[in-house]
Scaffold this motif. Sequence first.
Motif, PDB file in Angstrom:
ATOM      1  N   THR A 101       0.828  -1.212   0.000  1.00  0.00           N
ATOM      2  CA  THR A 101       0.000   0.000   0.000  1.00  0.00           C
ATOM      3  C   THR A 101       0.858   1.258   0.000  1.00  0.00           C
ATOM      4  N   LEU A 102       1.980   1.199   0.688  1.00  0.00           N
ATOM      5  CA  LEU A 102       2.861   2.365   0.762  1.00  0.00           C
ATOM      6  C   LEU A 102       3.373   2.769  -0.617  1.00  0.00           C
ATOM      7  N   ALA A 103       3.743   1.784  -1.431  1.00  0.00           N
ATOM      8  CA  ALA A 103       4.305   2.085  -2.753  1.00  0.00           C
ATOM      9  C   ALA A 103       3.326   2.857  -3.643  1.00  0.00           C
ATOM     10  N   PRO A 104       2.075   2.410  -3.834  1.00  0.00           N
ATOM     11  CA  PRO A 104       1.156   3.199  -4.662  1.00  0.00           C
ATOM     12  C   PRO A 104       0.728   4.502  -4.002  1.00  0.00           C
ATOM     13  N   THR A 105       0.791   4.565  -2.671  1.00  0.00           N
ATOM     14  CA  THR A 105       0.504   5.835  -1.999  1.00  0.00           C
ATOM     15  C   THR A 105       1.530   6.887  -2.414  1.00  0.00           C
ATOM     16  N   LEU A 106       2.790   6.481  -2.445  1.00  0.00           N
ATOM     17  CA  LEU A 106       3.844   7.400  -2.890  1.00  0.00           C
ATOM     18  C   LEU A 106       3.685   7.733  -4.371  1.00  0.00           C
ATOM     19  N   LEU A 107       3.331   6.723  -5.169  1.00  0.00           N
ATOM     20  CA  LEU A 107       3.207   6.933  -6.607  1.00  0.00           C
ATOM     21  C   LEU A 107       2.042   7.866  -6.943  1.00  0.00           C
ATOM     22  N   PHE A 108       0.847   7.528  -6.474  1.00  0.00           N
ATOM     23  CA  PHE A 108      -0.338   8.300  -6.849  1.00  0.00           C
ATOM     24  C   PHE A 108      -0.533   9.518  -5.958  1.00  0.00           C
ATOM     25  N   GLY A 109      -0.258   9.344  -4.657  1.00  0.00           N
ATOM     26  CA  GLY A 109      -0.524  10.433  -3.725  1.00  0.00           C
ATOM     27  C   GLY A 109       0.523  11.520  -3.736  1.00  0.00           C
ATOM     28  N   VAL A 110       1.801  11.137  -3.882  1.00  0.00           N
ATOM     29  CA  VAL A 110       2.896  12.110  -3.818  1.00  0.00           C
ATOM     30  C   VAL A 110       3.367  12.496  -5.216  1.00  0.00           C
ATOM     31  N   ILE A 111       3.810  11.517  -5.996  1.00  0.00           N
ATOM     32  CA  ILE A 111       4.373  11.826  -7.313  1.00  0.00           C
ATOM     33  C   ILE A 111       3.319  12.403  -8.247  1.00  0.00           C
TER      34      ILE A 111
ATOM     35  N   ALA B  86      -2.083  13.504  -5.722  1.00  0.00           N
ATOM     36  CA  ALA B  86      -3.506  13.264  -5.496  1.00  0.00           C
ATOM     37  C   ALA B  86      -3.758  13.261  -3.990  1.00  0.00           C
ATOM     38  N   PRO B  87      -4.195  14.384  -3.421  1.00  0.00           N
ATOM     39  CA  PRO B  87      -4.340  14.495  -1.961  1.00  0.00           C
ATOM     40  C   PRO B  87      -5.308  13.476  -1.365  1.00  0.00           C
ATOM     41  N   PHE B  88      -6.398  13.176  -2.073  1.00  0.00           N
ATOM     42  CA  PHE B  88      -7.377  12.218  -1.551  1.00  0.00           C
ATOM     43  C   PHE B  88      -6.744  10.846  -1.366  1.00  0.00           C
ATOM     44  N   ILE B  89      -6.014  10.394  -2.379  1.00  0.00           N
ATOM     45  CA  ILE B  89      -5.351   9.097  -2.288  1.00  0.00           C
ATOM     46  C   ILE B  89      -4.236   9.133  -1.252  1.00  0.00           C
ATOM     47  N   LEU B  90      -3.521  10.242  -1.178  1.00  0.00           N
ATOM     48  CA  LEU B  90      -2.472  10.374  -0.167  1.00  0.00           C
ATOM     49  C   LEU B  90      -3.053  10.242   1.235  1.00  0.00           C
ATOM     50  N   GLY B  91      -4.181  10.905   1.468  1.00  0.00           N
ATOM     51  CA  GLY B  91      -4.817  10.821   2.791  1.00  0.00           C
ATOM     52  C   GLY B  91      -5.264   9.411   3.119  1.00  0.00           C
ATOM     53  N   LEU B  92      -5.890   8.732   2.152  1.00  0.00           N
ATOM     54  CA  LEU B  92      -6.311   7.350   2.387  1.00  0.00           C
ATOM     55  C   LEU B  92      -5.107   6.444   2.616  1.00  0.00           C
ATOM     56  N   GLY B  93      -4.033   6.675   1.854  1.00  0.00           N
ATOM     57  CA  GLY B  93      -2.833   5.864   2.017  1.00  0.00           C
ATOM     58  C   GLY B  93      -2.195   6.037   3.387  1.00  0.00           C
ATOM     59  N   ILE B  94      -2.204   7.274   3.878  1.00  0.00           N
ATOM     60  CA  ILE B  94      -1.649   7.528   5.218  1.00  0.00           C
ATOM     61  C   ILE B  94      -2.487   6.818   6.273  1.00  0.00           C
ATOM     62  N   LEU B  95      -3.807   6.891   6.148  1.00  0.00           N
ATOM     63  CA  LEU B  95      -4.683   6.205   7.108  1.00  0.00           C
ATOM     64  C   LEU B  95      -4.463   4.689   7.053  1.00  0.00           C
ATOM     65  N   CYS B  96      -4.312   4.142   5.849  1.00  0.00           N
ATOM     66  CA  CYS B  96      -3.998   2.714   5.729  1.00  0.00           C
ATOM     67  C   CYS B  96      -2.710   2.380   6.473  1.00  0.00           C
ATOM     68  N   GLY B  97      -1.701   3.249   6.305  1.00  0.00           N
ATOM     69  CA  GLY B  97      -0.425   3.017   6.966  1.00  0.00           C
ATOM     70  C   GLY B  97      -0.541   3.006   8.476  1.00  0.00           C
ATOM     71  N   VAL B  98      -1.366   3.895   9.020  1.00  0.00           N
ATOM     72  CA  VAL B  98      -1.571   3.952  10.476  1.00  0.00           C
ATOM     73  C   VAL B  98      -2.167   2.637  10.973  1.00  0.00           C
ATOM     74  N   PHE B  99      -3.222   2.180  10.295  1.00  0.00           N
ATOM     75  CA  PHE B  99      -3.864   0.931  10.704  1.00  0.00           C
ATOM     76  C   PHE B  99      -2.949  -0.269  10.470  1.00  0.00           C
ATOM     77  N   ASP B 100      -2.221  -0.266   9.361  1.00  0.00           N
ATOM     78  CA  ASP B 100      -1.325  -1.389   9.068  1.00  0.00           C
ATOM     79  C   ASP B 100      -0.222  -1.506  10.103  1.00  0.00           C
ATOM     80  N   LEU B 101       0.342  -0.370  10.504  1.00  0.00           N
ATOM     81  CA  LEU B 101       1.392  -0.403  11.523  1.00  0.00           C
ATOM     82  C   LEU B 101       0.838  -0.836  12.883  1.00  0.00           C
ATOM     83  N   ALA B 102      -0.396  -0.424  13.181  1.00  0.00           N
ATOM     84  CA  ALA B 102      -1.034  -0.875  14.423  1.00  0.00           C
ATOM     85  C   ALA B 102      -1.231  -2.393  14.401  1.00  0.00           C
ATOM     86  N   TYR B 103      -1.623  -2.917  13.251  1.00  0.00           N
ATOM     87  CA  TYR B 103      -1.826  -4.364  13.121  1.00  0.00           C
ATOM     88  C   TYR B 103      -0.497  -5.104  13.244  1.00  0.00           C
ATOM     89  N   ILE B 104       0.539  -4.575  12.619  1.00  0.00           N
ATOM     90  CA  ILE B 104       1.873  -5.171  12.770  1.00  0.00           C
ATOM     91  C   ILE B 104       2.277  -5.195  14.237  1.00  0.00           C
TER      92      ILE B 104
END
Length: 212
Positions: A159-169, A172-190
């Motif tokens: 998820t991090l890779a496409p977040t950087l691709l679509f959200g940063v490069i 796309a702020p909407f995708i960046l925001g969703l990607g960051i939220l995914c990262g928060v939950f994913d790290l909590a699960y880890i």
Amino acid sequence: MLTLVSGIAWTLVYVEAIRVGLRDRTYAMPVAALALNFAWESTYAVREFSVGLSPQGVVDVVWAVADLVIVYTYLRFGRAELPDFVTRPLFAAWSVLIFGTGFAVQWLFLAHFGAHDASRYSAFLQNLLMSGLFIALYVSRRGPLGQSLTIAVAKWLGTLAPTLLFGVIEDAPFILGLGILCGVFDLAYIGLLLRPRLAGASRVRSLPDPSR
């Protein structure tokens, strides 16, 4: 490079989910997320191949086939985790409803946003749902049954890779925001999956040295 990282990581998620599900005799992906994933990959594989052979289409087909195996583990073992009043016919009806809803949601996204935006918006939204549902799965099973650290880390990286691709490069702020939220939950699960290991390591370090 980011697309390649994402593809490899998500392929690892599917392969490990199949392995762990068969090993533990359960399903290794939350069923609502599984339904959306299978619908997404099937829908966009058909769209890709309707205009010709493409690498993304091939990947979508491979992922859809892997999802089918995970769907099998859900249908084979999923009813055992439900209350006794859930009969076989009721379980079958529920399964048809949830997988049918997965396809309906994908087609509604397509109808409203068009293929380019729908494929991205739906992918990140269902990814966020999956991130939360993995935590819920851990809680409902009271532990890591049918789960693994490999799945958790690969999902986070995938998820991090496409977040950087679509959200940063692609900015796309909407995708960046969703990607960051995914990262928060994913790290909590880890963190949840690592907790028993860290606790065990801490206990080992705290034991007295018998040689003293």
